[in-house]
Design an enzyme around this catalytic site. Structure first.
Site, PDB file in Angstrom:
ATOM      1  N   GLU A  24      73.991   7.652 -46.149  1.00 53.45           N
ATOM      2  CA  GLU A  24      74.956   8.716 -45.795  1.00 53.45           C
ATOM      3  C   GLU A  24      75.554   8.945 -47.087  1.00 53.45           C
ATOM      4  O   GLU A  24      76.360  10.019 -47.465  1.00 53.45           O
ATOM      5  CB  GLU A  24      75.892   8.123 -44.538  1.00 53.45           C
ATOM      6  CG  GLU A  24      75.434   8.120 -43.411  1.00 53.45           C
ATOM      7  CD  GLU A  24      76.178   7.377 -42.533  1.00 53.45           C
ATOM      8  OE1 GLU A  24      76.415   6.012 -42.657  1.00 53.45           O
ATOM      9  OE2 GLU A  24      76.667   7.710 -41.425  1.00 53.45           O
ATOM     10  N   GLU A  61      71.325   2.184 -37.991  1.00 53.05           N
ATOM     11  CA  GLU A  61      72.515   1.464 -37.205  1.00 53.05           C
ATOM     12  C   GLU A  61      72.152   1.114 -35.689  1.00 53.05           C
ATOM     13  O   GLU A  61      72.869   0.312 -35.298  1.00 53.05           O
ATOM     14  CB  GLU A  61      73.490   2.359 -37.389  1.00 53.05           C
ATOM     15  CG  GLU A  61      74.368   2.465 -38.749  1.00 53.05           C
ATOM     16  CD  GLU A  61      73.639   3.404 -39.594  1.00 53.05           C
ATOM     17  OE1 GLU A  61      72.370   4.057 -39.310  1.00 53.05           O
ATOM     18  OE2 GLU A  61      74.204   3.885 -40.431  1.00 53.05           O
TER      19      GLU A  61
HETATM   20  N1  T1G Z   1      75.137  -5.948 -44.964  1.00 55.90           N
HETATM   21  C1  T1G Z   1      75.270  -7.319 -45.342  1.00 55.90           C
HETATM   22  N2  T1G Z   1      74.226  -8.163 -45.719  1.00 55.90           N
HETATM   23  C2  T1G Z   1      73.047  -7.511 -45.484  1.00 55.90           C
HETATM   24  C3  T1G Z   1      72.850  -6.114 -45.222  1.00 55.90           C
HETATM   25  C4  T1G Z   1      74.044  -5.539 -45.019  1.00 55.90           C
HETATM   26  N3  T1G Z   1      73.639  -4.137 -44.567  1.00 55.90           N
HETATM   27  N4  T1G Z   1      71.340  -6.026 -45.197  1.00 55.90           N
HETATM   28  C5  T1G Z   1      70.789  -7.204 -45.523  1.00 55.90           C
HETATM   29  N5  T1G Z   1      71.842  -7.806 -45.749  1.00 55.90           N
HETATM   30  C6  T1G Z   1      71.639  -9.469 -46.393  1.00 55.90           C
HETATM   31  C7  T1G Z   1      70.877 -10.327 -45.306  1.00 55.90           C
HETATM   32  O1  T1G Z   1      71.718 -10.860 -44.409  1.00 55.90           O
HETATM   33  C8  T1G Z   1      70.057 -11.226 -46.291  1.00 55.90           C
HETATM   34  O2  T1G Z   1      71.199 -12.171 -46.540  1.00 55.90           O
HETATM   35  C9  T1G Z   1      69.881 -10.316 -47.319  1.00 55.90           C
HETATM   36  O3  T1G Z   1      70.906  -9.257 -47.561  1.00 55.90           O
HETATM   37  C10 T1G Z   1      68.445  -9.991 -47.550  1.00 55.90           C
HETATM   38  O4  T1G Z   1      68.302  -9.483 -46.330  1.00 55.90           O
HETATM   39  C11 T1G Z   1      78.949   3.264 -41.739  1.00 55.90           C
HETATM   40  C12 T1G Z   1      77.949   1.455 -40.172  1.00 55.90           C
HETATM   41  C13 T1G Z   1      67.528  -3.973 -46.308  1.00 55.90           C
HETATM   42  C14 T1G Z   1      65.532  -3.727 -45.221  1.00 55.90           C
HETATM   43  O5  T1G Z   1      71.025  -2.119 -40.765  1.00 55.90           O
HETATM   44  O6  T1G Z   1      67.349  -3.834 -42.716  1.00 55.90           O
HETATM   45  O7  T1G Z   1      75.839   1.171 -42.640  1.00 55.90           O
HETATM   46  O8  T1G Z   1      70.043 -14.358 -45.504  1.00 55.90           O
HETATM   47  O9  T1G Z   1      66.340 -10.825 -45.465  1.00 55.90           O
HETATM   48  O10 T1G Z   1      63.682  -8.449 -45.587  1.00 55.90           O
HETATM   49  O11 T1G Z   1      76.827   4.255 -41.036  1.00 55.90           O
HETATM   50  O12 T1G Z   1      68.117  -6.269 -44.970  1.00 55.90           O
HETATM   51  O13 T1G Z   1      69.821 -13.709 -48.007  1.00 55.90           O
HETATM   52  O14 T1G Z   1      71.935 -14.486 -47.111  1.00 55.90           O
HETATM   53  O15 T1G Z   1      66.595  -8.759 -44.390  1.00 55.90           O
HETATM   54  O16 T1G Z   1      64.070  -7.607 -47.763  1.00 55.90           O
HETATM   55  C15 T1G Z   1      73.114  -0.332 -41.837  1.00 55.90           C
HETATM   56  C16 T1G Z   1      70.183  -4.165 -42.657  1.00 55.90           C
HETATM   57  C17 T1G Z   1      74.285  -1.135 -41.724  1.00 55.90           C
HETATM   58  C18 T1G Z   1      70.254  -2.412 -43.005  1.00 55.90           C
HETATM   59  C19 T1G Z   1      66.001  -5.555 -46.535  1.00 55.90           C
HETATM   60  N6  T1G Z   1      72.096  -0.767 -42.530  1.00 55.90           N
HETATM   61  N7  T1G Z   1      69.243  -4.634 -43.707  1.00 55.90           N
HETATM   62  O17 T1G Z   1      65.040  -6.661 -45.813  1.00 55.90           O
HETATM   63  O18 T1G Z   1      65.957  -8.857 -46.972  1.00 55.90           O
HETATM   64  S1  T1G Z   1      75.599  -0.536 -40.608  1.00 55.90           S
HETATM   65  C20 T1G Z   1      71.278  -1.677 -41.942  1.00 55.90           C
HETATM   66  C21 T1G Z   1      67.951  -4.471 -43.580  1.00 55.90           C
HETATM   67  C22 T1G Z   1      76.168   0.982 -41.763  1.00 55.90           C
HETATM   68  C23 T1G Z   1      77.264   3.132 -41.532  1.00 55.90           C
HETATM   69  C24 T1G Z   1      76.908   2.028 -40.687  1.00 55.90           C
HETATM   70  C25 T1G Z   1      67.225  -5.420 -44.565  1.00 55.90           C
HETATM   71  C26 T1G Z   1      66.595  -4.711 -45.559  1.00 55.90           C
HETATM   72  P1  T1G Z   1      70.771 -13.731 -46.681  1.00 55.90           P
HETATM   73  P2  T1G Z   1      66.728  -9.489 -45.744  1.00 55.90           P
HETATM   74  P3  T1G Z   1      64.412  -7.933 -46.580  1.00 55.90           P
END
Ligand code: T1G
Length: 694
Positions: free
Chosen positions: A108, A128
């Site tokens: 975004e 999301e």
């Molecule tokens: N926020 C906080 N921590 C996150 C995070 C996030 N969005 N994404 C990953 N982490 C942390 C995760 O907990 C882990 O922490 C470490 O990063 C590695 O993640 C307004 C409301 C990016 C594809 O849904 O899909 O934006 O365990 O083990 O396998 O519209 O993480 O090491 O302490 O998963 O290489 C939208 C979620 C949010 C993406 C990487 N975004 N993340 O995968 O590593 S809502 C998501 C993923 C939003 C807006 C809305 C995956 C990854 P720790 P990992 P990975």
């Protein structure tokens, strides 16, 4: 180079400013990142020598979304909208440079840039929906304007990560940069924007792709119909669809944004998203083993052996071939081996036909699979997994033979779903290299992998197994040795009660309906018919002692015979069976049971409370590290609806005091199968939750 704040730098390459984020692990849009972006762009825009601006990230990925860990708390600092405004209203061209994944709020933000450059390995998505939300920063209004309505519907409701090449084709990305040359390519692109005086394209102003959908409500009706089954029970997919509809039907971008905001807040404050965000972090927490630190040495796994080419063995082998790891599959007979490899090839070719990968990929994967009739061919494997009959004597014999054949230092793993891994290890001279790797059928599809830690299993072998699980795309949960480990041990509670309820007065289809409506993909009896009622059934030993045995004796062995608990038509549509009703009535009569009407609430509580209670016992016995691991097992191995968080999370939402009271009431009526666990009693007495258990 100016440090704007701890996670944001501003530098210049001639007349091009570069705003660089470096906020591990995934550059999530925390308060610091948002503040850094606002200030960085402000300074770049105020600098008269700057003609254009590039936004780029250090580390493994572009911004992977809002910082989910901030949700539910007080948001501090600049808002995401402030960030987007600074970028979108810049009088100087802004180019977003994407590597890794641009997800959620990250995409975004990138959509507010005027242009986007990405490396081919990059992916973009609005996932999301996977945490029960929708893109809350204009994603549902900008994406259809750039990618079109159909593609936008697909992306926001599936959460898919779209590869950069496809993003280029749909106009989401403007140029692909060679791998490793993202920064210089993005700067050159920005320079070209200045030199050619390229327009400052605002996605929000581009309505052409919406026009095509105006006056075609059938696009949305058809999409809803086609996905009804997949979206059943979930709130977020429908809200996402309504936002895309609003983009098409609202008079202005701002109006559409209002709909998005309203629906986003409804989801954000609702139970489903809270549960799905919990599940997101629970899955990642499961990787953490307190006494096996991240820097524990691991054993390189370059060659894997699988014993057994049946459904499980073949599926297990596919996981490794998919990850590019060579596999030798050993069978006892050539025809069994040929059949097994044929099934594997068939699975791959079906995936290729479905467009998941190319026929080339099929050959590449098949090329990694070697068939053999000799255990000796496993001598140089780094890991051998046996998937033979679930009989302890057979497994111990296999492990003793493997121990003598396979090189020292190799891991010997059992795919047992139930048996004692310590006893299996006792058949070898290397118990520290023995572990359980419990795959779930179909092994090449189900994400869950229960890793069973034996008493003597070394930390290196645990660490290697946890890391290998990630390599082959599995969700690993470390469990302890006990009958059924975590998943099947709790499933036994539900199965016992489902069968008891049928004898007491419910029909199989009543129990299935209640659990289906709760959110399971299907109930236990329909599941039995699907898997086959004759698993583990031996005709010669069958004594009509259970309803299931009688059905098998009548050759009603499930869907494959056109009848089981249910009758099936030629399209395998199930309907309640009078034959089954009669069998049940006879059983009740024989046992002197006077059937009673059983409420849906009792069915649900009788099936689920004992599962929560068993989970508490598992925690007490330390057969799972944390309650959220138990939930991760059930969410990824047994179809527990993710919008309810898992059995332990759900039990807490119901109220542990209510679960305890229910167990006690059932115990008073039906005996000690419902005896509450000491931990459940303790937590209720102290007003604590499972998360408080250390
Ligand atoms: N926020 C906080 N921590 C996150 C995070 C996030 N969005 N994404 C990953 N982490 C942390 C995760 O907990 C882990 O922490 C470490 O990063 C590695 O993640 C307004 C409301 C990016 C594809 O849904 O899909 O934006 O365990 O083990 O396998 O519209 O993480 O090491 O302490 O998963 O290489 C939208 C979620 C949010 C993406 C990487 N975004 N993340 O995968 O590593 S809502 C998501 C993923 C939003 C807006 C809305 C995956 C990854 P720790 P990992 P990975």
């Amino acid at each position: 180079m100016t440090a704007i704040n701890p996670v944001t730098d501003l530098s210049k390459d001639g007349d091009i400013a570069v705003v660089t984020l470096n906020s591990p692990p995934v550059n999530a849009l925390s308060a610091n990142v948002r503040d850094g972006l606002v200030e960085g762009f402000r300074q770049a825009k105020a600098d008269p020598s700057v003609k254009a601006i590039v936004l780029i990230c250090d580390g493994r990925t572009f911004i992977a979304g809002a910082d989910i860990s901030e949700f539910g708390g007080q948001m501090k600092g600049a808002s995401l909208f402030d960030v987007q405004k600074e970028i979108e209203e810049s009088p100087k061209p802004v180019v977003a440079a994407i590597h890794g994944t641009a997800l959620g709020g990250g995409l975004e933000v990138a959509l507010c840039a005027h242009y986007r450059v990405a490396v081919p390995s990059a992916k973009c998505g609005l996932p999301e929906v996977n945490i029960g939300l929708l893109p809350g920063a204009g994603g549902t209004q900008r994406l259809p304007r750039i990618a079109g309505v159909e593609k936008a519907l697909e992306m926001v409701t599936s959460g898919q990560h779209v590869p950069a090449k496809q993003c280029l084709e749909m106009g989401l990305v403007d140029e692909l940069a060679p791998e490793g040359k993202l920064k210089e390519t993005a700067i050159a692109f920005a320079r070209k924007c200045v030199a050619e005086n390229k327009p400052l394209k605002k996605v929000r102003e581009n309505n052409a792709k919406l026009e095509a959908a105006k006056g075609h409500p059938e696009i949305f009706a058809n999409f809803r119909k086609a996905n009804a089954r997949k979206f059943r029970g979930f709130k977020a997919p429908e809200a996402n669809i309504q936002c895309i509809e609003a983009a098409v039907n609202s008079p202005t971008f701002e109006e559409g944004l209002k709909t998005e905001r309203k629906l986003f807040m409804e989801l954000m404050t609702g139970d489903q998203s809270a549960a799905q965000r919990y599940a997101f972090f629970a899955e990642r927490q499961a990787n953490k083993v307190p006494d096996v630190p991240d820097d524990t040495p691991t054993i390189p796994i370059k060659k894997v052996g699988v014993i057994g080419a049946g459904t499980m063995g073949g599926g297990i082998a596919m996981n490794f071939a998919n990850a590019g790891i060579a596999v030798t599959i050993v069978e006892v007979k050539q025809d069994a081996l040929d059949r097994g490899l044929k099934v594997v090839r068939g699975n791959y070719e079906r995936s290729a036909k479905g467009g998941r990968f190319t026929m080339d990929d099929v050959e590449k994967r098949m090329g990694l699979l070697t068939g053999s009739l000799k255990l000796e061919d496993l001598a140089d494997c780094d890991l051998v997994i046996e998937a033979v009959f679930e009989r302890m004597d057979i497994k111990k014999d296999v492990f003793a033979r493997l121990d003598a054949i396979v090189k020292p230092g190799a891991i010997l793993a059992s795919n047992t779903s139930y048996l004692n891994v310590d006893e299996i290890a006792s058949a070898t001279k290397r118990p520290e290299f023995v572990i359980g790797l419990h795959f779930f059928s179909p092994a090449n599809v189900m994400r869950l992998l229960e890793i069973v830690r034996g008493e003597k299993t070394s930390k290196e072998v645990v660490a290697t197994s946890m890391k290998l699980a990630k390599t082959i795309g599995k969700v690993a949960v470390l469990v302890g040795v006990c009958p059924g480990f975590v998943g099947n041990r709790m499933l036994a509670q539900r199965t016992r009660e489902a069968n008891a309820l049928v004898l007491e007065g419910a029909m199989p289809w009543d129990v299935d309906r209640v659990l289906y409506d709760f959110g399971f993909p299907m109930g236990p009896f329909a599941m039995g018919d699907l898997a086959g009622l004759d698993i583990g059934w031996v005709k010669e030993n069958s004594k009509s002692s259970t309803i299931r045995e009688v059905l098998c004796e009548m050759d009603r062995r499930g869907q494959k015979t056109g009848a089981g608990f249910y009758d099936y038509d030629e399209n395998r549509n199930a309907k309640p069976s009078p034959v089954t009703e009669k069998i049940i009535a006879d059983f009740r009569a024989k046992q002197g049971i006077n059937p009673r009407t059983i409420s849906d609430d009792e069915i649900l509580e009788r099936c689920l409370y004992p599962m929560v209670n068993e989970g508490a016992k598992i925690l007490e016995e330390k057969k799972a590290i944390r309650a959220s691991d138990i939930d991760t097992v059930w969410l990824n191995g047994y179809g527990f609806p993710v919008y309810r968080g898992g059995p332990m999370y759900w039990g807490e939402k119901v109220g542990l005091d209510k679960v305890l009271a229910g167990m006690k009431a059932f115990q008073a009526k039906m005996g000690d199968a419902f005896k509450p666990s000491a931990l459940l009693e303790k937590l209720v007495a102290e007003g604590k939750k499972f998360g408080d258990v250390k």
